[in-house]
Design an enzyme around this catalytic site. Structure first.
Site, PDB file in Angstrom:
ATOM      1  N   SER A 131       0.835  -1.201   0.000  1.00 14.05           N
ATOM      2  CA  SER A 131       0.000   0.000   0.000  1.00 14.05           C
ATOM      3  C   SER A 131       0.867   1.247   0.000  1.00 14.05           C
ATOM      4  CB  SER A 131      -0.919   0.027   1.216  1.00 14.05           C
ATOM      5  OG  SER A 131      -1.638   1.250   1.213  1.00 14.05           O
ATOM      6  N   LYS A 203      -4.309  -6.674   3.437  1.00 15.53           N
ATOM      7  CA  LYS A 203      -4.364  -5.533   2.501  1.00 15.53           C
ATOM      8  C   LYS A 203      -5.821  -5.201   2.152  1.00 15.53           C
ATOM      9  CE  LYS A 203      -3.520  -2.366  -0.476  1.00 15.53           C
ATOM     10  NZ  LYS A 203      -3.315  -2.392  -1.889  1.00 15.53           N
ATOM     11  N   HIS A 206      -7.226  -3.392   5.009  1.00 18.56           N
ATOM     12  CA  HIS A 206      -6.648  -2.040   4.947  1.00 18.56           C
ATOM     13  C   HIS A 206      -7.464  -1.179   3.979  1.00 18.56           C
ATOM     14  CE1 HIS A 206      -4.310   0.868   2.647  1.00 18.56           C
ATOM     15  NE2 HIS A 206      -3.582   1.084   3.735  1.00 18.56           N
ATOM     16  N   ASN A 207      -7.744  -1.730   2.809  1.00 17.96           N
ATOM     17  CA  ASN A 207      -8.496  -0.963   1.811  1.00 17.96           C
ATOM     18  C   ASN A 207      -9.929  -0.704   2.264  1.00 17.96           C
ATOM     19  OD1 ASN A 207      -6.148  -1.250   0.410  1.00 17.96           O
ATOM     20  ND2 ASN A 207      -7.101  -1.814  -1.512  1.00 17.96           N
ATOM     21  N   GLU A 210      -9.731   2.073   4.513  1.00 15.33           N
ATOM     22  CA  GLU A 210      -9.466   3.258   3.666  1.00 15.33           C
ATOM     23  C   GLU A 210     -10.787   3.804   3.073  1.00 15.33           C
ATOM     24  OE1 GLU A 210      -6.285   2.568   0.739  1.00 15.33           O
ATOM     25  OE2 GLU A 210      -7.607   3.441  -0.757  1.00 15.33           O
TER      26      GLU A 210
HETATM   27  P1  NBP Z   1      -0.544  -0.820 -14.374  1.00 19.20           P
HETATM   28  O1  NBP Z   1      -1.856  -0.838 -15.059  1.00 19.20           O
HETATM   29  O2  NBP Z   1       0.234   0.435 -14.358  1.00 19.20           O
HETATM   30  O3  NBP Z   1       0.391  -1.967 -14.996  1.00 19.20           O
HETATM   31  C1  NBP Z   1      -0.116  -3.248 -15.191  1.00 19.20           C
HETATM   32  C2  NBP Z   1       1.021  -4.198 -15.506  1.00 19.20           C
HETATM   33  O4  NBP Z   1       0.449  -5.487 -15.711  1.00 19.20           O
HETATM   34  C3  NBP Z   1       1.785  -3.847 -16.772  1.00 19.20           C
HETATM   35  O5  NBP Z   1       3.140  -4.165 -16.562  1.00 19.20           O
HETATM   36  C4  NBP Z   1       1.149  -4.779 -17.815  1.00 19.20           C
HETATM   37  O6  NBP Z   1       2.016  -5.108 -18.878  1.00 19.20           O
HETATM   38  C5  NBP Z   1       0.932  -5.990 -16.957  1.00 19.20           C
HETATM   39  N1  NBP Z   1      -0.003  -6.953 -17.545  1.00 19.20           N
HETATM   40  C6  NBP Z   1      -1.309  -6.839 -17.851  1.00 19.20           C
HETATM   41 BR1  NBP Z   1      -2.280  -5.306 -17.703  1.00 19.20          BR
HETATM   42  N2  NBP Z   1      -1.836  -7.941 -18.362  1.00 19.20           N
HETATM   43  C7  NBP Z   1      -0.816  -8.818 -18.365  1.00 19.20           C
HETATM   44  C8  NBP Z   1      -0.725 -10.158 -18.774  1.00 19.20           C
HETATM   45  N3  NBP Z   1      -1.770 -10.803 -19.257  1.00 19.20           N
HETATM   46  N4  NBP Z   1       0.474 -10.763 -18.655  1.00 19.20           N
HETATM   47  C9  NBP Z   1       1.528 -10.099 -18.175  1.00 19.20           C
HETATM   48  N5  NBP Z   1       1.503  -8.810 -17.758  1.00 19.20           N
HETATM   49  C10 NBP Z   1       0.343  -8.189 -17.868  1.00 19.20           C
HETATM   50  O7  NBP Z   1      -0.813  -1.362 -12.922  1.00 19.20           O
HETATM   51  P2  NBP Z   1      -0.114  -0.975 -11.537  1.00 19.20           P
HETATM   52  O8  NBP Z   1      -0.795   0.206 -10.984  1.00 19.20           O
HETATM   53  O9  NBP Z   1       1.371  -0.965 -11.697  1.00 19.20           O
HETATM   54  O10 NBP Z   1      -0.530  -2.231 -10.645  1.00 19.20           O
HETATM   55  C11 NBP Z   1       0.148  -3.465 -10.699  1.00 19.20           C
HETATM   56  C12 NBP Z   1      -0.420  -4.347  -9.607  1.00 19.20           C
HETATM   57  O11 NBP Z   1      -0.232  -3.696  -8.345  1.00 19.20           O
HETATM   58  C13 NBP Z   1      -1.925  -4.580  -9.738  1.00 19.20           C
HETATM   59  O12 NBP Z   1      -2.231  -5.869  -9.312  1.00 19.20           O
HETATM   60  C14 NBP Z   1      -2.526  -3.560  -8.794  1.00 19.20           C
HETATM   61  O13 NBP Z   1      -3.784  -3.961  -8.318  1.00 19.20           O
HETATM   62  C15 NBP Z   1      -1.478  -3.555  -7.684  1.00 19.20           C
HETATM   63  N6  NBP Z   1      -1.451  -2.335  -6.869  1.00 19.20           N
HETATM   64  C16 NBP Z   1      -1.557  -1.107  -7.458  1.00 19.20           C
HETATM   65  C17 NBP Z   1      -1.512   0.027  -6.653  1.00 19.20           C
HETATM   66  C18 NBP Z   1      -1.595   1.406  -7.251  1.00 19.20           C
HETATM   67  O14 NBP Z   1      -1.721   2.371  -6.490  1.00 19.20           O
HETATM   68  N7  NBP Z   1      -1.511   1.554  -8.569  1.00 19.20           N
HETATM   69  C19 NBP Z   1      -1.334  -0.111  -5.273  1.00 19.20           C
HETATM   70  C20 NBP Z   1      -1.204  -1.376  -4.724  1.00 19.20           C
HETATM   71  C21 NBP Z   1      -1.256  -2.486  -5.531  1.00 19.20           C
HETATM   72  P3  NBP Z   1       2.010  -4.273 -20.269  1.00 19.20           P
HETATM   73  O15 NBP Z   1       2.801  -3.037 -20.014  1.00 19.20           O
HETATM   74  O16 NBP Z   1       2.698  -5.189 -21.216  1.00 19.20           O
HETATM   75  O17 NBP Z   1       0.569  -3.998 -20.599  1.00 19.20           O
END
Ligand code: NBP
Length: 498
Positions: A131, A203, A206-207, A210
Site C-alpha cells: 500500500s 491488505k 486495509h483498503n 481506507e
Molecule cells: P498498471 O496498469 O500500471 O500496470 C499493469 C502491468 O500489468 C503492466 O506491466 C502490464 O504489462 C501488466 N499486464 C497486464 Br495489464 N496484463 C498482463 C498479462 N496478461 N500478462 C503479463 N503482464 C500483464 O498497474 P499498476 O498500478 O502498476 O498495478 C500493478 C499491480 O499492483 C496490480 O495488481 C494492482 O492492483 C497492484 N497495486 C496497485 C496500486 C496502485 O496504487 N496503482 C497499489 C497497490 C497495488 P504491459 O505493459 O505489457 O501492458
C-alpha cells in the site's frame, strides 16, 4: 547476477524497481511488452547513476536466468487472470526453492490457491499486500506479506530495506527519501502477517478501512461546507489544524492540500470542478463481502462501499433531486463550534471504522487458520500506506497490552475518546439528518456504537416473528440454554424444542 527480479513494469513495478535500486539491489526487469522496459530503462539511465543497477530483458527466460538462485521474483501485474497467466509462463523457467512474490492486489482466495499449487512444485509463494500507491512503491510502501516463514526469510531483509520507516520513539512516519537517497534507520513497515493469503487479506481490510476513512472525511467536508458555510481556504485551514491532533493522518493531510488547490483551468478551486462520482477497483467490496460472509457487523464498511455506488448513479440522482421532497439546508449559528462537533464526530466514527476492520481480521483468522498479531499489523500501517495515521500508535499499544482484546472500542484510550466525543457525534448526525444531508458512514458508525454498547436490543421481536412464521424457535431470558417454540396461532402452548 541480479539479486531480485521484478516482472511487470506498470506504475507500481517501475517505482518499486527504483526503490530497490536506490537500496543497492541489482534488479532484473521484465515486462510483457518490451518497449515499456526499454523506455523505462532509457529514462532511468539519463537520470540517476544508482539506477544502472536495473537491467531489462526482452525474453522471460533470459530475465529468469539473470537472477541468482534460489531466485526472488516480484510480480506486479494486473490482478486476476493476468497473474495466473504470468505464473504459468514463468513456471517452465523456475527451479525448486525459487520464491515468487505477488505484490498485485490479488484476492486472498486466489493467493491461497496459488501458494498451494506452487508448493506442490517445490516453489515458494508469497502474497504480499502493498500500500502507498505510486509514491509508496517509490519511497517506501507498507508491506503485508503472507506466506511460509521459509519464504519470508528469503525476502525479509530486502522488504525491511525498501519499506516505509517510522520513528521508533514517536511512531511517526520518517519522510525525506529522495532518488538515490533512501531513508536509513527507523522501524520498517513490513512484516510477515500470516500464511498463504493472509497478506492479501490484511491488505483488503486495509483498503476497507481506507474506504470508510475517505467516506467519513468526505462527509465531514460536506457538513462543514454546507452547514458551517466555510470557504475552501477555511476548510483547508481546518483540516490542517486537525492534522496536528488525534486525527493526524495522510488522508487528512491530503484533504487540506486538495481543498486549497486552485483550479488550473480558471477561477475558483479544483475541488468544485471535480464530478461527484466516486470510482473503485473492488477491494472495498471484497472487504464488505467478507464481512457479510463471516458475519461481522461492519456496517460502516458496507455503507462506504454503497456510498460510492450511489454516487456513481449521477444521472438518477439528478432526476431524483428534482422530484423527491427535501428540506432546506440551513446554516449553524456557531460555525467554529460546529467544526469542533464535526471533529469529534469524525474521530469517534473513525475509531469505529478501525474497530470494524480489526473485527474482520479476528473473524478471518478463525476462518482461514491464520494467527494475526494485531499490534504488528497496526504498526506496519503507521507508515507508507494510505491509512497511515497517528492513532495507529494507540491501536498498536491497545493490542500490545491486551492481544485478545474483544473490540477496539473497549480499549481504554478509545473508551474515553468515545465518552468525550459521543454527544457531539450524535449532535452532528442529528443536525445532518434534520438538514437532509446524507452521512451514511458517520451514522452507520454511530448505530454500530450504540448497538454494540446496548445490553438489550429489539432482536427479541425478530426472534418472535421468526418463530411465528417459521417455527425457528427462541430462547427465553429466564431459562437459558433451552430453545422454545410457541403456538402463536392457537395462542396456548409453548413447547421445549430440545
Ligand atoms: P498498471 O496498469 O500500471 O500496470 C499493469 C502491468 O500489468 C503492466 O506491466 C502490464 O504489462 C501488466 N499486464 C497486464 Br495489464 N496484463 C498482463 C498479462 N496478461 N500478462 C503479463 N503482464 C500483464 O498497474 P499498476 O498500478 O502498476 O498495478 C500493478 C499491480 O499492483 C496490480 O495488481 C494492482 O492492483 C497492484 N497495486 C496497485 C496500486 C496502485 O496504487 N496503482 C497499489 C497497490 C497495488 P504491459 O505493459 O505489457 O501492458
Amino acid at each position: 547476477m541480479a539479486e531480485i527480479g521484478v516482472l511487470g513494469l506498470g506504475v507500481m513495478g517501475r517505482n518499486l524497481s527504483l526503490n530497490l535500486a536506490d537500496h543497492g539491489y541489482r534488479t532484473a526487469l521484465y515486462n510483457r511488452h518490451y518497449h515499456v522496459t526499454e523506455a523505462f530503462l532509457r529514462r532511468c539511465r539519463e537520470q540517476e547513476p544508482s539506477w544502472r543497477r536495473l537491467q531489462g530483458f526482452r525474453e522471460m527466460e533470459d530475465f529468469v536466468d539473470a537472477i541468482e538462485r534460489p531466485r526472488r521474483i516480484v510480480l506486479l501485474v494486473k490482478a486476476g487472470e493476468a497473474t495466473d497467466l504470468t505464473i504459468e509462463n514463468l513456471l517452465p523457467f523456475l527451479d525448486p526453492g525459487d520464491v515468487v512474490i505477488d505484490c498485485g492486489n490479488a484476492h486472498w482466495l486466489d493467493t491461497i490457491r496459488r501458494e498451494r499449487e506452487l508448493r506442490r512444485r517445490e516453489l515458494l509463494f508469497i502474497g504480499c499486500g502493498i500500500s502507498g500507491g505510486e509514491s509508496g512503491a517509490r519511497f517506501g510502501p507498507s508491506l503485508m506479506a503472507g506466506g511460509s516463514r521459509e519464504a519470508w526469510e528469503r525476502i525479509e531483509a530486502i522488504w525491511r530495506d525498501i519499506a516505509a520507516k517510522v520513528d521508533p520513539e514517536t511512531g511517526e512516519p520518517i519522510e525525506g527519501a529522495a532518488p538515490g537517497r533512501p531513508v536509513s534507520g527507523g522501524e520498517p513497515c513490513a512484516a510477515l502477517v500470516g500464511e498463504n493469503g493472509a497478506g492479501h487479506y490484511v491488505k483488503t481490510v486495509h483498503n476497507g478501512i481506507e474506504y470508510i476513512d475517505m467516506q467519513l472525511i468526505a462527509e465531514s467536508y460536506w457538513l462543514l461546507k454546507h452547514l458551517g458555510g466555510f470557504s475552501n481556504p477555511e476548510l483547508a485551514e481546518i483540516y490542517s489544524r486537525w492534522n496536528e491532533g488525534e486525527l493526524a493522518s495522510y488522508l487528512i493531510a491530503i484533504t487540506a492540500r486538495i481543498l486549497s488547490q486552485p483550479d488550473p483551468r480558471g477561477d475558483g478551486y479544483l475541488i468544485d470542478r471535480i464530478l461527484d462520482r466516486a470510482g473503485q477497483k473492488g477491494t472495498g467490496k471484497w472487504a464488505a463481502d467478507s464481512a457479510l460472509a463471516l458475519g461481522v457487523p461492519a456496517n460502516a464498511l458496507a455503507e462506504a462501499v454503497f456510498a460510492r455506488y450511489l454516487s456513481s448513479r449521477k444521472d438518477e440522482r439528478l432526476q431524483a433531486s428534482r422530484r423527491l421532497a427535501s428540506v432546506p439546508v440551513g446554516r449553524v449559528d456557531d460555525p467554529p463550534g460546529w467544526s469542533e462537533q464535526v471533529r469529534h464526530a469524525l474521530y469517534c466514527a473513525k475509531i469505529c471504522a478501525y474497530a470494524q476492520g480489526f473485527q474482520l481480521l479476528r473473524a478471518a483468522q478463525q476462518e482461514y487458520g491464520w494467527r494475526f498479531d494485531f499490534a504488528a499489523i497496526a504498526r506496519i500501517w503507521r507508515g507508507g500506506c494510505i491509512i497511515r495515521a497517528r492513532f495507529l500508535n494507540l491501536i498498536a499499544s491497545a493490542y500490545q497490552r491486551k492481544p485478545d482484546l474483544a473490540n477496539l472500542l473497549l480499549a481504554d484510550d478509545f473508551q474515553s475518546a468515545l465518552h468525550q466525543g459521543h454527544p457531539a457525534w450524535r449532535q452532528t448526525v442529528a443536525t445532518a439528518v434534520l438538514n437532509g444531508m446524507a452521512v451514511p458512514a458517520m451514522s452507520a458508525a454511530l448505530a454500530y456504537y450504540d448497538g454494540y454498547r446496548s445490553e438489550r436490543l429489539p432482536a427479541n421481536l425478530i426472534q418472535a416473528q421468526r418463530d411465528f412464521f417459521g417455527a425457528h424457535t427462541y430462547e427465553r431470558t429466564d431459562q437459558p440454554g433451552r430453545r422454545f417454540h410457541f403456538d402463536w396461532v392457537g395462542g396456548k402452548r409453548e413447547t421445549v424444542v430440545e
